[in-house]
Motif scaffolding. Sequence first.
Motif, PDB file in Angstrom:
ATOM      1  N   VAL A 132     -46.918 -14.442 -30.239  1.00  0.00           N
ATOM      2  CA  VAL A 132     -45.753 -14.483 -31.120  1.00  0.00           C
ATOM      3  C   VAL A 132     -45.381 -13.078 -31.591  1.00  0.00           C
ATOM      4  N   VAL A 133     -46.381 -12.253 -31.901  1.00  0.00           N
ATOM      5  CA  VAL A 133     -46.116 -10.875 -32.312  1.00  0.00           C
ATOM      6  C   VAL A 133     -45.398 -10.107 -31.200  1.00  0.00           C
ATOM      7  N   MET A 134     -45.849 -10.286 -29.956  1.00  0.00           N
ATOM      8  CA  MET A 134     -45.192  -9.611 -28.831  1.00  0.00           C
ATOM      9  C   MET A 134     -43.768 -10.119 -28.642  1.00  0.00           C
ATOM     10  N   TYR A 135     -43.560 -11.405 -28.846  1.00  0.00           N
ATOM     11  CA  TYR A 135     -42.220 -11.971 -28.720  1.00  0.00           C
ATOM     12  C   TYR A 135     -41.301 -11.406 -29.803  1.00  0.00           C
ATOM     13  N   PHE A 136     -41.820 -11.295 -31.030  1.00  0.00           N
ATOM     14  CA  PHE A 136     -41.035 -10.683 -32.106  1.00  0.00           C
ATOM     15  C   PHE A 136     -40.721  -9.224 -31.762  1.00  0.00           C
ATOM     16  N   GLY A 137     -41.691  -8.532 -31.170  1.00  0.00           N
ATOM     17  CA  GLY A 137     -41.457  -7.148 -30.758  1.00  0.00           C
ATOM     18  C   GLY A 137     -40.328  -7.044 -29.745  1.00  0.00           C
ATOM     19  N   SER A 138     -40.280  -8.004 -28.814  1.00  0.00           N
ATOM     20  CA  SER A 138     -39.192  -7.989 -27.825  1.00  0.00           C
ATOM     21  C   SER A 138     -37.840  -8.212 -28.502  1.00  0.00           C
ATOM     22  N   SER A 139     -37.820  -9.026 -29.557  1.00  0.00           N
ATOM     23  CA  SER A 139     -36.570  -9.247 -30.294  1.00  0.00           C
ATOM     24  C   SER A 139     -36.125  -7.971 -31.006  1.00  0.00           C
ATOM     25  N   PHE A 140     -37.091  -7.267 -31.613  1.00  0.00           N
ATOM     26  CA  PHE A 140     -36.754  -6.024 -32.325  1.00  0.00           C
ATOM     27  C   PHE A 140     -36.198  -4.985 -31.368  1.00  0.00           C
ATOM     28  N   PHE A 141     -36.914  -4.721 -30.268  1.00  0.00           N
ATOM     29  CA  PHE A 141     -36.488  -3.657 -29.362  1.00  0.00           C
ATOM     30  C   PHE A 141     -35.316  -4.089 -28.484  1.00  0.00           C
ATOM     31  N   GLY A 142     -35.082  -5.386 -28.382  1.00  0.00           N
ATOM     32  CA  GLY A 142     -33.871  -5.837 -27.712  1.00  0.00           C
ATOM     33  C   GLY A 142     -32.633  -5.496 -28.521  1.00  0.00           C
ATOM     34  N   GLN A 143     -32.719  -5.701 -29.855  1.00  0.00           N
ATOM     35  CA  GLN A 143     -31.589  -5.357 -30.721  1.00  0.00           C
ATOM     36  C   GLN A 143     -31.505  -3.849 -30.937  1.00  0.00           C
ATOM     37  N   CYS A 144     -32.665  -3.195 -31.119  1.00  0.00           N
ATOM     38  CA  CYS A 144     -32.687  -1.735 -31.251  1.00  0.00           C
ATOM     39  C   CYS A 144     -32.718  -1.142 -29.846  1.00  0.00           C
ATOM     40  N   GLY A 145     -31.668  -1.392 -29.118  1.00  0.00           N
ATOM     41  CA  GLY A 145     -31.600  -0.990 -27.718  1.00  0.00           C
ATOM     42  C   GLY A 145     -30.423  -1.650 -27.024  1.00  0.00           C
ATOM     43  N   PRO A 146     -30.671  -2.409 -25.966  1.00  0.00           N
ATOM     44  CA  PRO A 146     -29.573  -2.873 -25.113  1.00  0.00           C
ATOM     45  C   PRO A 146     -28.568  -3.802 -25.774  1.00  0.00           C
ATOM     46  N   ASN A 147     -28.978  -4.589 -26.763  1.00  0.00           N
ATOM     47  CA  ASN A 147     -27.987  -5.474 -27.377  1.00  0.00           C
ATOM     48  C   ASN A 147     -26.972  -4.703 -28.206  1.00  0.00           C
ATOM     49  N   CYS A 148     -27.309  -3.484 -28.558  1.00  0.00           N
ATOM     50  CA  CYS A 148     -26.364  -2.562 -29.217  1.00  0.00           C
ATOM     51  C   CYS A 148     -25.616  -1.725 -28.188  1.00  0.00           C
ATOM     52  N   THR A 149     -26.350  -1.148 -27.267  1.00  0.00           N
ATOM     53  CA  THR A 149     -25.763  -0.121 -26.399  1.00  0.00           C
ATOM     54  C   THR A 149     -24.961  -0.682 -25.233  1.00  0.00           C
ATOM     55  N   THR A 150     -25.286  -1.880 -24.737  1.00  0.00           N
ATOM     56  CA  THR A 150     -24.488  -2.416 -23.627  1.00  0.00           C
ATOM     57  C   THR A 150     -23.047  -2.664 -24.058  1.00  0.00           C
ATOM     58  N   PHE A 151     -22.831  -2.877 -25.354  1.00  0.00           N
ATOM     59  CA  PHE A 151     -21.472  -3.022 -25.873  1.00  0.00           C
ATOM     60  C   PHE A 151     -20.848  -1.664 -26.167  1.00  0.00           C
ATOM     61  N   LEU A 152     -21.663  -0.724 -26.645  1.00  0.00           N
ATOM     62  CA  LEU A 152     -21.149   0.573 -27.088  1.00  0.00           C
ATOM     63  C   LEU A 152     -20.809   1.505 -25.928  1.00  0.00           C
ATOM     64  N   ILE A 153     -21.671   1.595 -24.944  1.00  0.00           N
ATOM     65  CA  ILE A 153     -21.505   2.580 -23.872  1.00  0.00           C
ATOM     66  C   ILE A 153     -20.179   2.416 -23.118  1.00  0.00           C
ATOM     67  N   PRO A 154     -19.754   1.191 -22.750  1.00  0.00           N
ATOM     68  CA  PRO A 154     -18.461   1.082 -22.046  1.00  0.00           C
ATOM     69  C   PRO A 154     -17.267   1.535 -22.882  1.00  0.00           C
ATOM     70  N   CYS A 155     -17.451   1.683 -24.195  1.00  0.00           N
ATOM     71  CA  CYS A 155     -16.375   2.193 -25.054  1.00  0.00           C
ATOM     72  C   CYS A 155     -16.217   3.699 -24.958  1.00  0.00           C
ATOM     73  N   GLU A 156     -17.184   4.373 -24.309  1.00  0.00           N
ATOM     74  CA  GLU A 156     -17.201   5.827 -24.393  1.00  0.00           C
ATOM     75  C   GLU A 156     -17.196   6.553 -23.054  1.00  0.00           C
ATOM     76  N   VAL A 157     -17.558   5.905 -21.975  1.00  0.00           N
ATOM     77  CA  VAL A 157     -17.752   6.646 -20.722  1.00  0.00           C
ATOM     78  C   VAL A 157     -16.543   6.593 -19.799  1.00  0.00           C
ATOM     79  N   PHE A 158     -15.426   6.011 -20.270  1.00  0.00           N
ATOM     80  CA  PHE A 158     -14.215   5.910 -19.448  1.00  0.00           C
ATOM     81  C   PHE A 158     -13.028   6.539 -20.183  1.00  0.00           C
ATOM     82  N   PRO A 159     -11.971   6.931 -19.446  1.00  0.00           N
ATOM     83  CA  PRO A 159     -10.764   7.474 -20.096  1.00  0.00           C
ATOM     84  C   PRO A 159     -10.141   6.451 -21.028  1.00  0.00           C
TER      85      PRO A 159
END
Length: 260
Positions: A132-159
């Motif tokens: 359960v601790v490892m699963y919670f860790g995956s939730s933390f680093f999922g949000q502090c990572g790709p769940n934030c950046t997969t939305f943000l990066i396409p806003c910045e790397v194109f004209p």
Amino acid sequence: PVMSESEDDSRGGGNKMKRSSEEMLLFRHYGVRLFGTSVTWLLWDIAYYGNKLFQSSFLIALTGEDASLVDIMGASAVNAFVALLGYYAAAAIVDDPDCGRVALQQTGFIITGTLFLLCGCLNERLSSTWLVVMYFGSSFFGQCGPNCTTFLIPCEVFPTNMRAMCHGISASAGKLGALIASILFNFVGERELFLFSGYASFAASLITFLTIPETTTLDLYEIDKQWHKVLNNERYEGPATDPRHLSFYERNQNRFCCSR
């Protein structure tokens, strides 16, 4: 003066041809970036929505079949709180030049992928507390990572004038990933739920490394200046082509082309 219907149709056709030509140039010069933002979002949503849609299956697999409904609800509430902390952590460091978008996304994918694989491979060897601790860790680093950046990066790397279209394509790929997860995870066992999520995360980390540039310290106006040069068939030299702001593929593009 009032335009005739034929003049109006001619102008409309010219605008469509111009737009089509611009899109071809976009795919030629930014196609690898679009591939990267789309596929990483797709792979992340396979892992993310696979977790959220089948969260009860994940938690039962971790806490044990004899866990009560109260136990599962409590674990789910703690998991949501840990994920919220991950969002706040991402907001605090995503603009830090020492971290940046790409490093945050890549590190998040690697850590969540590792934790998912450990949950799948060690499911019968570790106590439910550690799982359960490892699963919670995956939730933390999922949000502090790709769940934030997969939305943000396409806003910045194109004209700017192509950004909405590219972000829409990337987001659509993400929703396709969610659809794939909602169908695929119905036909696999509890152990495979973790393994598929882990494999998707590692694949997304590799694609991030290869295709996505770092824009944290880049003035996004430089991407627009570069795009205007492309439209006018002129050579651009400036911060947008600095190796620090190019993906691994873009930095080595000539080498890849010559090796074909």
